[in-house]
Design a protein around this motif. Structure first.
Motif, short mmCIF file in Angstrom:
data_model
loop_
_atom_site.label_atom_id
_atom_site.label_comp_id
_atom_site.label_asym_id
_atom_site.label_seq_id
_atom_site.Cartn_x
_atom_site.Cartn_y
_atom_site.Cartn_z
N LEU A 118 0.87 -1.18 0.00
CA LEU A 118 0.00 0.00 0.00
C LEU A 118 0.90 1.23 0.00
CD1 LEU A 118 -2.72 -0.92 2.64
CD2 LEU A 118 -2.81 -1.17 0.17
N PHE A 119 0.52 2.26 -0.75
CA PHE A 119 1.37 3.44 -0.81
C PHE A 119 1.26 4.24 0.48
CE2 PHE A 119 0.17 2.62 -5.32
CZ PHE A 119 1.40 2.10 -5.67
N PRO A 120 2.39 4.47 1.16
CA PRO A 120 2.33 5.09 2.49
C PRO A 120 1.83 6.53 2.45
CG PRO A 120 4.61 4.84 1.77
CD PRO A 120 3.76 4.12 0.77
N HIS A 121 1.93 7.19 1.29
CA HIS A 121 1.53 8.59 1.25
C HIS A 121 0.06 8.77 0.89
CE1 HIS A 121 2.74 7.33 -2.73
NE2 HIS A 121 2.16 8.39 -3.28
N MET A 122 -0.66 7.66 0.75
CA MET A 122 -2.07 7.78 0.38
C MET A 122 -2.96 7.17 1.46
SD MET A 122 -2.00 6.62 -3.58
CE MET A 122 -0.79 7.27 -4.72
N ARG A 136 -4.47 6.01 7.05
CA ARG A 136 -3.27 5.74 6.26
C ARG A 136 -2.75 4.35 6.60
NH1 ARG A 136 -1.38 9.97 3.54
NH2 ARG A 136 -2.55 11.84 4.00
N TYR A 147 7.01 -0.71 -3.99
CA TYR A 147 5.97 0.24 -4.39
C TYR A 147 5.94 0.41 -5.91
CZ TYR A 147 6.01 1.31 0.55
OH TYR A 147 5.96 1.20 1.90
N LEU A 185 7.00 10.08 -2.76
CA LEU A 185 7.83 9.36 -1.80
C LEU A 185 9.23 9.96 -1.71
CD1 LEU A 185 6.71 5.66 -2.36
CD2 LEU A 185 6.13 7.19 -0.48
N ARG A 213 4.33 12.08 6.87
CA ARG A 213 3.25 11.83 5.94
C ARG A 213 3.66 10.88 4.82
NH1 ARG A 213 -1.64 15.09 4.27
NH2 ARG A 213 -1.84 14.39 2.14
N TYR A 214 4.86 11.09 4.32
CA TYR A 214 5.28 10.33 3.14
C TYR A 214 6.35 9.30 3.44
CZ TYR A 214 2.76 13.85 0.52
OH TYR A 214 1.79 14.66 0.03
N GLY A 215 6.82 9.28 4.70
CA GLY A 215 7.93 8.38 5.03
C GLY A 215 7.57 6.95 4.73
#
Lengths: 373, 207
Positions: free
Chosen positions: A98-102, A144, B107, B129, B204-206
Motif C-alpha cells: 500500500l502506498f504510504p503517502h495515500m 493511512r 511500491y 515518496l 506523511r510520506y515516510g
C-alpha cells in the motif's frame, strides 16, 4: 483522460503453452503448460525457487517470457498493451505494497482516478469494497496504511485488486506474512469473498494447508517444471511421485492420525492473545491492531469466558467488551484430534479452544485432516 | 548596544534585503534543482556527469566564485544571486535524484502491477515518496544560500553582509558581533522551519 476498455468480461480460460523463462543460465520456468478454467481457483504450489511466482508474473507481463505463449480467452497476452492488460487483472502480493503517502481511499481509488472516474463514483466503489473485506468504511476510508494492522492492510490490498472489477485475479502468497491464527481467519474470510465474487483466481503459495483450503485444483511445481496438476483429492490419493507425496505429507504425518491429540495440532496461544473481560472495547481493538492479531481470548481473572474477533468489535460502538464475547468448543490437550475435528465440523465451528486450567492453544478447522478422518 | 547597532546599521531593512535575496535564490534553485534531478533520473547515463559537474562548482571556494562572476555580471545583487544559485543546485538536484531512484522497489512493482504507466509511477509514486529527501536538500540549500548572500556584502549586494563589512573596516567589534549573531540566529531559524517541514513530510510520506 482516455478510459481503458475492459478486455474481458469473463474468463473462459487462460492457457499457458510451453512457457519458458530464463535468467542468464538459470531456468526459472521450464516448458510449463497448463490451463486455468474460467471461474476456478487454481493454486500454484511448490517450495521457494520453484518458479511459481515467476510463472504468475508472466500472466500480466510483469515478466516477459522467452518461449511459448499465454492465451487469455484465446488471445495472446503480448497482443495487449501491458498497462491496459494489468488494469484488467487484479494483483495481490505478500508485501501488500500500500502506498504510504495515500489514505485507504486514495490507495484503492488510484487506478479509477487515473481512469477519470468522478470522486463520488470512487467513494462509492471504495465503500462497497471495504464492506466486502469487512472493514467498516466510515472507520477506515481516511486512514493511512501506517495506522492499520497487517491483516487490515492485506484486506485493503485485496480491495485495491478488485477495484476495476477484474475477471482474473493473481495472488502471490497474500497471507504468507501474517500470524498463523490470523492467516487462517483471513483464508476463511477469503473463501466467502471468493464465492460471492465468482472470479477466476490464480493463487501462489508454498503452504500445503492453504492450498487445500482454498484451491479447486492444485498445480505443483518443482525446479521450474510442472510436476502434477490435479484436484486436491487426487493429490492426496494419487501423488504423481515421491516429491509430491512428500509435499502433501500423506505418508508420514497422518499415518498415526488416531494417536494425535489436540495439543499436537493446536496453534499455541501466547500472552498477546489474552485480554481481561473488564477491558474497554477500544483498548482491546488497539491491542489487537498493535499485535497484528484478530482473535482475542477473554479471561475473567483466571476464568475463560470465550473469544472475540476484531471484525465484530468494529461493527458497533459498544464499550462493553462482554457483549462481543463468543462461546467456543473447548477441548482438553489430550483429547483425540479426530474426535475434536469431527465435532467441530458437525457444529460447523471454525475455532475451538484447547484448555487445561486455562486456554493454551487454538484449534482451527483443518481441511486436510478432516478429509483424512 | 544592540539597539544602537541595529539603528545605525539599519539592520531591519538589511534583514529584509537579505531574506529577499535568500528567498529569490531558493525559488530559482528549487525549480532548477528539481528539474535537473528529474532530468538525470530520466537519463540515468547522464547522472554521473552532471552530478560531478555540480560537485566541481561546489568545490570552488565561495569567495572565488563571487570574484569570478564579477566580470560577467558586474557587482551587486546579480553575481550574488548567481553564485548562491550555482552553490545550492547540487544538494537539491542530488537529493531529488537519490529520492526518486531509492523509492522502495515494492511500491514501484505494485504500481506497475496494478496498471500504472511509467509516467504515472513517476508522478503518483516516486515524486511523493521522494519529498522528504527533497525537503532535506532544500534545507541544505537554505544554509548554503545564507552563507553566500552574506559574502555578497563584499561585492555591494546589500543585505546583512554589508554591516559586517562596515564593522571590519571601522574595526567596530560591536557591529560585527551583533550582525554576526543576528545572521546566525536567522540561519538557525530558517533551518528550523525547514526541519519542521521535513519532519512533517517524513511523517506523511515516510516509507
Amino acid at each position: 483522460m482516455a478510459i481503458s476498455k475492459k478486455l474481458f468480461n469473463k474468463i473462459d480460460c487462460v492457457k499457458i503453452e510451453k512457457v519458458t523463462k530464463k535468467y542468464g543460465h538459470t531456468i526459472a520456468v521450464n516448458q510449463v503448460s497448463l490451463e486455468i478454467r474460467g471461474g476456478e481457483l487454481l493454486i500454484l504450489l511448490g517450495p521457494s525457487g520453484c518458479g511459481k511466482t515467476t510463472l504468475l508474473r508472466t500472466i500480466n507481463r510483469l515478466v516477459e517470457i522467452d518461449e511459448g505463449r499465454i492465451l487469455i480467452n484465446g488471445k495472446d497476452n503480448r497482443d495487449f498493451d501491458p498497462v491496459i492488460l494489468r488494469k484488467n487483472i487484479g494483483y495481490v502480493i505478500q508485501q501488500i505494497g500500500l502506498f504510504p503517502h495515500m489514505t485507504v481511499r486514495e490507495n484503492i481509488g488510484l487506478v479509477p482516478k487515473l481512469e477519470g472516474w468522478s470522486e463520488a463514483q470512487i467513494t462509492q466503489k471504495v465503500k462497497e469494497l471495504l464492506e466486502i473485506v469487512s472493514l467498516p468504511p466510515e472507520k477506515f476510508i481516511n486512514r493511512r496504511p501506517k495506522e492499520l494492522s497487517g491483516g487490515q492492510q492485506q484486506r485493503i490490498g485485496l480491495a485495491r485488486a478488485m477495484v476495476m472489477d477484474p475477471s482474473l485475479l493473481l495472488m502471490d502468497e497474500p497471507f504468507g506474512a501474517l500470524d498463523p491464527i490470523l492467516r487462517k481467519q483471513l483464508q476463511e474470510e477469503f473463501i466467502k469473498i471468493k464465492e460471492r465474487l465468482n472470479r477466476t483466481i490464480i493463487f501462489v503459495t508454498h503452504d500445503i494447508e492453504e492450498a487445500f483450503r482454498l484451491g479447486d485444483r492444485i498445480a505443483i511445481l518443482k525446479e521450474g517444471k510442472l510436476i502434477q496438476l490435479a484436484k486436491k483429492n487426487e493429490l492426496l490419493v494419487n501423488p504423481a511421485d515421491d516429491f509430491i507425496a512428500d509435499i502433501v505429507d500423506s505418508k508420514k504425518k497422518f499415518k498415526h492420525l488416531e494417536n494425535l491429540t489436540a495439543s499436537d495440532i493446536m496453534i499455541p496461544l501466547d500472552k498477546k492473545y489474552f485480554f481481561t473481560s473488564d477491558s474497554s472495547t477500544d483498548s482491546v481493538i488497539e491491542g489487537m491492531v498493535r499485535e497484528d492479531i484478530e482473535l482475542g481470548i477473554i479471561m475473567q481473572s483466571e476464568k475463560f469466558l470465550g473469544y472475540v474477533k476484531l471484525q465484530d468489535l468494529y461493527q458497533k460502538n459498544d464499550k462493553n467488551l462482554k457483549h462481543f464475547i463468543k462461546q467456543s468448543m473447548v477441548f482438553k490437550p489430550l483429547d483425540s484430534i479426530a474426535l475434536a475435528l469431527s465435532m467441530m465440523k458437525e457444529k460447523n465451528e471454525f475455532i475451538a479452544i484447547v484448555a487445561d486450567e486455562k486456554p493454551i492453544g487454538v484449534l482451527l478447522g483443518n481441511e486436510i485432516l478432516s478429509r483424512l478422518i | 548596544m544592540i539597539l544602537y547597532v541595529w539603528k545605525t546599521q539599519q539592520l531591519g531593512i538589511k534583514t529584509f534585503e537579505h531574506l529577499y535575496m535568500v528567498f529569490i535564490t531558493l525559488i530559482i534553485v528549487i525549480v532548477i534543482g528539481i528539474s535537473i534531478g528529474i532530468f538525470i533520473y530520466k537519463k540515468q547515463n547522464l547522472s554521473n556527469i552532471i552530478l560531478n559537474f555540480l560537485n566541481v562548482i561546489e568545490t570552488v571556494p565561495e569567495l572565488a566564485l563571487l570574484v569570478i562572476l564579477i566580470p560577467l555580471f558586474g557587482i551587486g545583487i546579480k553575481p550574488t544571486l548567481v553564485a548562491s544559485v550555482l552553490y545550492s543546485i547540487l544538494p537539491i538536484a542530488r537529493n531529488t535524484y537519490v529520492g526518486l531512484t531509492n523509492v522502495d522497489f515494492q511500491y514501484i512493482e505494485i504500481a506497475r502491477a496494478i496498471g500504472l504507466s511509467d509516467k504515472e509511477i513517476l508522478w503518483k509514486v516516486r515524486i511523493p515518496l521522494a519529498l522528504p529527501l527533497l525537503a532535506a536538500g532544500i534545507r541544505i540549500a537554505i544554509v548554503f544560500t545564507m552563507g553566500v548572500v552574506t559574502l555578497g556584502g563584499l561585492i555591494a549586494a546589500g543585505g546583512l553582509g554589508g554591516p559586517i563589512q562596515t564593522g571590519i573596516h571601522l574595526y567596530d567589534k560591536n557591529i560585527i558581533l551583533v550582525t554576526g549573531l543576528w545572521i546566525g540566529i536567522l540561519a538557525v531559524l530558517l533551518d528550523s522551519i525547514g526541519n519542521f517541514f521535513e519532519t512533517l513530510l517524513r511523517k506523511r510520506y515516510g516509507q
